[in-house]
Design a protein around this motif. Sequence first.
Motif, PDB file in Angstrom:
ATOM      1  N   GLU A 176       0.807  -1.225   0.000  1.00 34.85           N
ATOM      2  CA  GLU A 176       0.000   0.000   0.000  1.00 34.85           C
ATOM      3  C   GLU A 176       0.834   1.266   0.000  1.00 34.85           C
ATOM      4  N   ARG A 177       1.924   1.276   0.791  1.00 37.27           N
ATOM      5  CA  ARG A 177       2.674   2.524   0.975  1.00 37.27           C
ATOM      6  C   ARG A 177       4.137   2.416   0.592  1.00 37.27           C
ATOM      7  N   GLY A 178       4.518   1.352  -0.117  1.00 34.03           N
ATOM      8  CA  GLY A 178       5.928   1.146  -0.384  1.00 34.03           C
ATOM      9  C   GLY A 178       6.625   0.629   0.861  1.00 34.03           C
ATOM     10  N   CYS A 179       7.911   0.432   0.783  1.00 39.62           N
ATOM     11  CA  CYS A 179       8.641  -0.142   1.923  1.00 39.62           C
ATOM     12  C   CYS A 179       8.916   0.949   2.948  1.00 39.62           C
ATOM     13  N   ALA A 193      13.184  -8.968   2.301  1.00 37.65           N
ATOM     14  CA  ALA A 193      11.872  -8.319   2.311  1.00 37.65           C
ATOM     15  C   ALA A 193      10.783  -9.254   1.802  1.00 37.65           C
ATOM     16  N   MET A 194       9.711  -9.383   2.573  1.00 35.14           N
ATOM     17  CA  MET A 194       8.552 -10.182   2.192  1.00 35.14           C
ATOM     18  C   MET A 194       7.538  -9.283   1.478  1.00 35.14           C
ATOM     19  N   ALA A 195       6.618  -9.909   0.776  1.00 39.37           N
ATOM     20  CA  ALA A 195       5.546  -9.137   0.149  1.00 39.37           C
ATOM     21  C   ALA A 195       4.539  -8.689   1.197  1.00 39.37           C
ATOM     22  N   SER A 196       4.279  -9.533   2.201  1.00 36.30           N
ATOM     23  CA  SER A 196       3.419  -9.130   3.316  1.00 36.30           C
ATOM     24  C   SER A 196       3.611 -10.076   4.483  1.00 36.30           C
ATOM     25  N   MET A 197       3.314  -9.557   5.664  1.00 36.44           N
ATOM     26  CA  MET A 197       3.402 -10.328   6.896  1.00 36.44           C
ATOM     27  C   MET A 197       2.150 -10.046   7.709  1.00 36.44           C
ATOM     28  N   THR A 198       1.345 -11.084   7.959  1.00 34.54           N
ATOM     29  CA  THR A 198       0.106 -10.949   8.724  1.00 34.54           C
ATOM     30  C   THR A 198       0.264 -11.644  10.072  1.00 34.54           C
ATOM     31  N   VAL A 199      -0.119 -10.949  11.130  1.00 36.41           N
ATOM     32  CA  VAL A 199      -0.055 -11.504  12.480  1.00 36.41           C
ATOM     33  C   VAL A 199      -1.447 -11.487  13.085  1.00 36.41           C
ATOM     34  N   GLY A 218      12.246 -10.562   8.453  1.00 32.78           N
ATOM     35  CA  GLY A 218      12.326 -11.417   7.277  1.00 32.78           C
ATOM     36  C   GLY A 218      12.143 -12.875   7.642  1.00 32.78           C
ATOM     37  N   GLY A 219      12.957 -13.750   7.081  1.00 33.29           N
ATOM     38  CA  GLY A 219      12.790 -15.194   7.236  1.00 33.29           C
ATOM     39  C   GLY A 219      12.866 -15.696   8.655  1.00 33.29           C
ATOM     40  N   ARG A 220      13.599 -15.014   9.506  1.00 32.51           N
ATOM     41  CA  ARG A 220      13.732 -15.471  10.903  1.00 32.51           C
ATOM     42  C   ARG A 220      12.462 -15.230  11.716  1.00 32.51           C
ATOM     43  N   VAL A 236       3.623 -13.871   2.969  1.00 33.12           N
ATOM     44  CA  VAL A 236       3.745 -14.036   1.528  1.00 33.12           C
ATOM     45  C   VAL A 236       5.127 -13.527   1.140  1.00 33.12           C
ATOM     46  N   ASN A 237       5.947 -14.407   0.572  1.00 31.97           N
ATOM     47  CA  ASN A 237       7.284 -14.019   0.161  1.00 31.97           C
ATOM     48  C   ASN A 237       7.246 -13.271  -1.165  1.00 31.97           C
ATOM     49  N   ALA A 238       8.358 -12.642  -1.481  1.00 29.48           N
ATOM     50  CA  ALA A 238       8.420 -11.846  -2.703  1.00 29.48           C
ATOM     51  C   ALA A 238       8.200 -12.685  -3.957  1.00 29.48           C
ATOM     52  N   ASP A 239       8.534 -13.981  -3.892  1.00 32.32           N
ATOM     53  CA  ASP A 239       8.355 -14.853  -5.062  1.00 32.32           C
ATOM     54  C   ASP A 239       6.961 -15.472  -5.127  1.00 32.32           C
ATOM     55  N   GLY A 240       6.079 -15.102  -4.190  1.00 32.94           N
ATOM     56  CA  GLY A 240       4.720 -15.628  -4.186  1.00 32.94           C
ATOM     57  C   GLY A 240       4.518 -16.844  -3.305  1.00 32.94           C
ATOM     58  N   SER A 241       5.587 -17.461  -2.837  1.00 31.84           N
ATOM     59  CA  SER A 241       5.440 -18.584  -1.913  1.00 31.84           C
ATOM     60  C   SER A 241       4.972 -18.062  -0.560  1.00 31.84           C
ATOM     61  N   THR A 242       4.423 -18.952   0.256  1.00 28.41           N
ATOM     62  CA  THR A 242       3.891 -18.547   1.552  1.00 28.41           C
ATOM     63  C   THR A 242       4.384 -19.472   2.651  1.00 28.41           C
ATOM     64  N   TRP A 243       4.321 -18.985   3.867  1.00 24.66           N
ATOM     65  CA  TRP A 243       4.531 -19.838   5.034  1.00 24.66           C
ATOM     66  C   TRP A 243       3.604 -19.365   6.149  1.00 24.66           C
TER      67      TRP A 243
END
Length: 257
Positions: A176-179, A193-199, A218-220, A236-243
């Motif tokens: 929405e607002r850039g990094c 950098a991830m595409a998004s992080m939801t908590v 990031g990944g940690r 959602v990671n930058a490549d579209g994968s998720t965890w």
Amino acid sequence: MPAGERLRHVEHSMGTVFSFDIRIATGSDSPRVRAGLAAAVVGLHRVDEIFSTYRRDSQLSRLARGELSLGDCVTEVAEVLELCADAERDSDGWFTARYAGELDPTGLVKGWAVECAVRMLASSGADSVCLNGGGDIQLYGGPWRVGVSDPLHPGELVTVIEADEGLAVATSGPAERGCHILDPRTRRPPAEAMASMTVVCPGLTHADARATAAYAMGGRARDWLEELPDTEGFAVNADGSTWRTSGFARHTAKLTA
């Protein structure tokens, strides 16, 4: 959902939009709930007046310039700064109220303000409440379903969260607002950098701060979130994968085509 009245309201404050969706059960005191909504709206504007980093006359700005001491400020300032200090300790410094070297608790204050507003509505007799503050949501009662936007495919959802007894959902990322979230150690955008992080957790004060910290990590972030009580995450990671963390699935519903 029980029969009754449904009250919706949209308010602009803090540079964003707050959307209220309130359910009032049959037999409840509707005028009291409406008064609670009016008080909650006043409270949001008061938070903006106190904590805005864009207003030179806000208490936060004056505190940062040394024109006020903490003791001169309203009690909410000390409360928020203490919550920020707790969040910094809990995240080992990945959340901070001084990302750019200046006093700026905006990574926590909006979530705190939304949570306070929902508590006010609950105490006024609302049966259930959904308050969306710029994409971060505090729920009370239920049932509710919250869609999480796909950061890589605008207009689509990446997951749906269900809640029956209240929950908070906060998402951080550049869509929405850039990094705008920096690694506090380098003061640069996160290296992973991830595409998004939801908590997801019970209160938006913690959810907001933890989403900010997790995005900076990031990944940690996954291991950190797994250790926190009553907290789950979805990335959602930058490549579209998720965890997702191990308990996240219990909050989700199936997406329909």
